[in-house]
Design a protein around this motif. Structure first.
Motif, PDB file in Angstrom:
ATOM      1  N   LEU A  72     -18.891   5.841  39.235  1.00 25.28           N
ATOM      2  CA  LEU A  72     -18.705   4.389  39.273  1.00 25.28           C
ATOM      3  C   LEU A  72     -17.230   4.020  39.127  1.00 25.28           C
ATOM      4  N   ASN A  73     -16.551   4.649  38.198  1.00 20.19           N
ATOM      5  CA  ASN A  73     -15.134   4.400  37.971  1.00 20.19           C
ATOM      6  C   ASN A  73     -14.306   4.762  39.213  1.00 20.19           C
ATOM      7  N   ARG A  74     -14.655   5.872  39.857  1.00 19.34           N
ATOM      8  CA  ARG A  74     -13.932   6.303  41.059  1.00 19.34           C
ATOM      9  C   ARG A  74     -14.055   5.276  42.182  1.00 19.34           C
ATOM     10  N   ILE A  75     -15.260   4.759  42.395  1.00 17.10           N
ATOM     11  CA  ILE A  75     -15.464   3.752  43.438  1.00 17.10           C
ATOM     12  C   ILE A  75     -14.619   2.516  43.154  1.00 17.10           C
ATOM     13  N   ILE A  76     -14.627   2.072  41.918  1.00 14.86           N
ATOM     14  CA  ILE A  76     -13.846   0.886  41.558  1.00 14.86           C
ATOM     15  C   ILE A  76     -12.365   1.122  41.826  1.00 14.86           C
ATOM     16  N   LYS A  77     -11.832   2.246  41.395  1.00 14.91           N
ATOM     17  CA  LYS A  77     -10.407   2.529  41.603  1.00 14.91           C
ATOM     18  C   LYS A  77     -10.068   2.623  43.094  1.00 14.91           C
ATOM     19  N   GLU A  78     -10.923   3.269  43.877  1.00 12.54           N
ATOM     20  CA  GLU A  78     -10.662   3.404  45.316  1.00 12.54           C
ATOM     21  C   GLU A  78     -10.701   2.055  46.025  1.00 12.54           C
ATOM     22  N   GLU A  79     -11.671   1.232  45.709  1.00 10.90           N
ATOM     23  CA  GLU A  79     -11.781  -0.076  46.373  1.00 10.90           C
ATOM     24  C   GLU A  79     -10.697  -1.048  45.915  1.00 10.90           C
ATOM     25  N   MET A  80     -10.311  -0.962  44.650  1.00 12.49           N
ATOM     26  CA  MET A  80      -9.233  -1.818  44.160  1.00 12.49           C
ATOM     27  C   MET A  80      -7.893  -1.433  44.793  1.00 12.49           C
ATOM     28  N   ALA A  81      -7.748  -0.207  45.250  1.00 11.54           N
ATOM     29  CA  ALA A  81      -6.508   0.260  45.873  1.00 11.54           C
ATOM     30  C   ALA A  81      -6.318  -0.277  47.289  1.00 11.54           C
ATOM     31  N   LEU A  82      -7.386  -0.830  47.881  1.00 14.59           N
ATOM     32  CA  LEU A  82      -7.302  -1.381  49.239  1.00 14.59           C
ATOM     33  C   LEU A  82      -7.017  -2.875  49.151  1.00 14.59           C
ATOM     34  N   PRO A  83      -5.818  -3.324  49.564  1.00 16.23           N
ATOM     35  CA  PRO A  83      -5.450  -4.743  49.424  1.00 16.23           C
ATOM     36  C   PRO A  83      -6.402  -5.679  50.168  1.00 16.23           C
ATOM     37  N   SER A  84      -6.702  -6.794  49.515  1.00 20.14           N
ATOM     38  CA  SER A  84      -7.520  -7.862  50.103  1.00 20.14           C
ATOM     39  C   SER A  84      -6.929  -9.188  49.687  1.00 20.14           C
ATOM     40  N   LYS A  85      -7.185 -10.208  50.474  1.00 18.78           N
ATOM     41  CA  LYS A  85      -6.733 -11.546  50.096  1.00 18.78           C
ATOM     42  C   LYS A  85      -7.569 -12.091  48.945  1.00 18.78           C
ATOM     43  N   LEU A  86      -8.882 -11.822  48.990  1.00 20.10           N
ATOM     44  CA  LEU A  86      -9.798 -12.432  48.020  1.00 20.10           C
ATOM     45  C   LEU A  86     -10.472 -11.393  47.132  1.00 20.10           C
ATOM     46  N   LEU A  87     -10.636 -11.747  45.868  1.00 16.93           N
ATOM     47  CA  LEU A  87     -11.353 -10.871  44.933  1.00 16.93           C
ATOM     48  C   LEU A  87     -12.828 -10.764  45.314  1.00 16.93           C
ATOM     49  N   GLU A  88     -13.342 -11.765  45.987  1.00 18.52           N
ATOM     50  CA  GLU A  88     -14.728 -11.727  46.461  1.00 18.52           C
ATOM     51  C   GLU A  88     -14.936 -10.557  47.419  1.00 18.52           C
ATOM     52  N   THR A  89     -13.944 -10.322  48.266  1.00 22.67           N
ATOM     53  CA  THR A  89     -14.022  -9.229  49.234  1.00 22.67           C
ATOM     54  C   THR A  89     -14.042  -7.872  48.529  1.00 22.67           C
ATOM     55  N   VAL A  90     -13.163  -7.723  47.547  1.00 21.90           N
ATOM     56  CA  VAL A  90     -13.113  -6.475  46.783  1.00 21.90           C
ATOM     57  C   VAL A  90     -14.429  -6.257  46.036  1.00 21.90           C
ATOM     58  N   SER A  91     -14.937  -7.304  45.414  1.00 16.44           N
ATOM     59  CA  SER A  91     -16.197  -7.211  44.664  1.00 16.44           C
ATOM     60  C   SER A  91     -17.345  -6.765  45.565  1.00 16.44           C
ATOM     61  N   LYS A  92     -17.427  -7.340  46.743  1.00 14.76           N
ATOM     62  CA  LYS A  92     -18.497  -6.996  47.685  1.00 14.76           C
ATOM     63  C   LYS A  92     -18.370  -5.550  48.142  1.00 14.76           C
ATOM     64  N   ARG A  93     -17.146  -5.099  48.385  1.00 14.31           N
ATOM     65  CA  ARG A  93     -16.944  -3.698  48.781  1.00 14.31           C
ATOM     66  C   ARG A  93     -17.393  -2.744  47.683  1.00 14.31           C
ATOM     67  N   ILE A  94     -17.084  -3.072  46.441  1.00 10.58           N
ATOM     68  CA  ILE A  94     -17.498  -2.226  45.314  1.00 10.58           C
ATOM     69  C   ILE A  94     -19.020  -2.136  45.271  1.00 10.58           C
ATOM     70  N   LEU A  95     -19.690  -3.275  45.343  1.00  8.71           N
ATOM     71  CA  LEU A  95     -21.157  -3.285  45.297  1.00  8.71           C
ATOM     72  C   LEU A  95     -21.756  -2.516  46.466  1.00  8.71           C
ATOM     73  N   ASP A  96     -21.248  -2.740  47.662  1.00  5.10           N
ATOM     74  CA  ASP A  96     -21.776  -2.050  48.844  1.00  5.10           C
ATOM     75  C   ASP A  96     -21.660  -0.538  48.708  1.00  5.10           C
ATOM     76  N   ARG A  97     -20.525  -0.066  48.234  1.00  7.84           N
ATOM     77  CA  ARG A  97     -20.340   1.385  48.085  1.00  7.84           C
ATOM     78  C   ARG A  97     -21.279   1.972  47.045  1.00  7.84           C
ATOM     79  N   ILE A  98     -21.470   1.264  45.955  1.00 11.97           N
ATOM     80  CA  ILE A  98     -22.375   1.768  44.912  1.00 11.97           C
ATOM     81  C   ILE A  98     -23.776   1.949  45.478  1.00 11.97           C
ATOM     82  N   PHE A  99     -24.267   0.950  46.204  1.00 11.85           N
ATOM     83  CA  PHE A  99     -25.613   1.049  46.772  1.00 11.85           C
ATOM     84  C   PHE A  99     -25.679   2.087  47.892  1.00 11.85           C
ATOM     85  N   ASP A 100     -24.615   2.210  48.675  1.00 10.65           N
ATOM     86  CA  ASP A 100     -24.596   3.184  49.765  1.00 10.65           C
ATOM     87  C   ASP A 100     -24.560   4.623  49.256  1.00 10.65           C
TER      88      ASP A 100
END
Length: 120
Positions: free
Chosen positions: A56-84
């Protein structure tokens, strides 16, 4: 069903709508709560039977490392990866907080909270 929390993950990242935010970067805090069946792992004492918080920590760090304009986008990417990437997770909530946001005031943080459930 049980809950696993990974709290106060501190990362430096480059998110934001302002050009300066993406160049300079800033401090973020991420909190995560997942729901999963923990009965098997409580009996077997085997890591493969639970949701590994290192994963879980690894996914968060990897997704946070990818720049986005909105925190909503980062949050959705984190959730999607966890479920995937982990079938055991049934529901997840993520909080992404920008520390000292540049919004023209004395603000400690702004936080986006998103929750999702596994689609059957």
């Amino acid at each position: 069903m049980g809950i696993i929390k990974v709290e106060n993950i501190r990362v430096f990242a480059h998110h934001g709508c302002l050009e300066e935010e993406t160049k300079i970067g800033s401090e973020y805090r991420v909190d995560l709560q997942i729901k999963a069946n923990l009965k098997t792992s409580s009996k077997t004492d085997n890591l493969v039977d639970t949701v590994d918080y290192v994963f879980l920590n690894r996914i968060i760090k990897e997704e946070m490392a990818l720049p986005s304009k909105l925190l909503e986008t980062v949050s959705k990417r984190i959730l999607d990866r966890i479920f995937d990437e982990n079938i055991q997770v049934k529901k997840a909530t993520v909080w992404v907080s920008k520390i000292n946001p540049p919004i023209g005031g004395d603000v400690e943080k702004v936080t986006i909270k998103m929750t999702d459930k596994r689609k059957k």
